[in-house]
Design an enzyme around this catalytic site. Sequence first.
Site, PDB file in Angstrom:
ATOM      1  N   ARG A  76       0.840  -1.200   0.000  1.00  0.00           N
ATOM      2  CA  ARG A  76       0.000   0.000   0.000  1.00  0.00           C
ATOM      3  C   ARG A  76       0.870   1.243   0.000  1.00  0.00           C
ATOM      4  NH1 ARG A  76      -3.094  -0.135   5.080  1.00  0.00           N
ATOM      5  NH2 ARG A  76      -1.149  -1.030   5.827  1.00  0.00           N
ATOM      6  N   LYS A 123       5.201 -10.787   9.828  1.00  0.00           N
ATOM      7  CA  LYS A 123       4.347 -10.725   8.634  1.00  0.00           C
ATOM      8  C   LYS A 123       4.667 -11.845   7.641  1.00  0.00           C
ATOM      9  CE  LYS A 123       2.626  -7.358   5.304  1.00  0.00           C
ATOM     10  NZ  LYS A 123       2.210  -5.967   5.173  1.00  0.00           N
ATOM     11  N   ARG A 134       0.809  -0.178  15.198  1.00  0.00           N
ATOM     12  CA  ARG A 134       2.022  -0.777  15.787  1.00  0.00           C
ATOM     13  C   ARG A 134       1.746  -1.066  17.256  1.00  0.00           C
ATOM     14  NH1 ARG A 134       6.182   0.734  11.751  1.00  0.00           N
ATOM     15  NH2 ARG A 134       5.013  -0.416  10.221  1.00  0.00           N
TER      16      ARG A 134
END
Length: 324
Positions: free
Chosen positions: A120, A185, A321
Amino acid sequence: MLRLIECLADGRFHSGTEISGHIGISRSAVCKQIGKLKECLGLEIFSVHGKGYRLAEPIQLLTVDRIRQAMTDESLHLISDIEIISDIDSTNSYLMNRVSKGIESGHVCFAERQTSGRGRRGRQWVSPFGKNIYLSVYWRSMLGLSQLSGLSLAAGASVVSALKKAGCNNIGLKWPNDVLINGKKVAGLLLEVSGEQNGPANVVLGIGVNIQMPESDAQAIDQPWEDLSAVMNTSEYHRNRLSGMVLESLLLSLKKYESSGLASALKEWREHDLFEGKQVSLRLADKYVHGIYRGIDDNGALLLQQGRHLIPYHGGEISLRLKS
Ligand code: BT5
């Protein structure tokens, strides 16, 4: 070059003579092409005098037949075409460009490698050759642009369920579109839409899933990352099989979203939400806000508890976060 990679895919030694006989080019042409594979695709290939050439790691190349074999009729009939491209800038960019030239809903594109894989807001998606999944689907939706904001959440939840079914544990979601294993991730989704405010809309949904990320390529990833091989037997679960399972879950979530929106995926999303109750920081366009993460509301907005207030934050310039 793909035929040469096919010859070497098993990771064993193959002599120049054997390869040249197999793909019908001279031994010196084989030598040149090996050089190109190293230079252009970044593949690590050993050449040993008297033995020949071998890939540092075996590669499971994607094939349409094998991907389709891993899918059920329910999702197969949503596909209008599947392309596998060896080397491309970005599967999302490719389909976005093709939309204006006319492709049918259900057009799927996989790549073995992306040279400009995108996240993104212009971020990079690291996409080395032959190791992971890089996949985009074009979907013609009757929904309006504003109704599509929850689609990447729904798709993310369905992908986590599919990977869990494949035996992948400790996997879950981080708002809005990250899939994490052990807090790192492993996959990300990129939703791009164009069209009319009240529909119809052109949707390109892209996903990258790390199956076996080489350490050398991972150096370019600027946050903790993981791959599926860390938590499951990925030689048993062939890359084609995992690709088929991920594609199936994406297609079915697109179909389901069309009729019932995010509502049908909320339960699944909340079950896999990894951040519930945690202290977090949200980066907005111009500042940070802090609070306790309280999951998502029925529209997919993030709920942040600040003191006694529960405030919804929508997509856009927000990144989540854990508070350090
Ligand atoms: C995403 O963006 O997570 C969406 C990624 C979508 C990739 C797919 S691949 C097929 C299709 N074609 C494309 O061009 N894109 C889609 P975002 O939330 O902005 O996260 C990007 C951030 O993830 C980067 O800034 C890195 O910190 C991290 N990252 C990059 N490559 C990664 C990788 N392979 N594995 C884990 N993290 C990565």
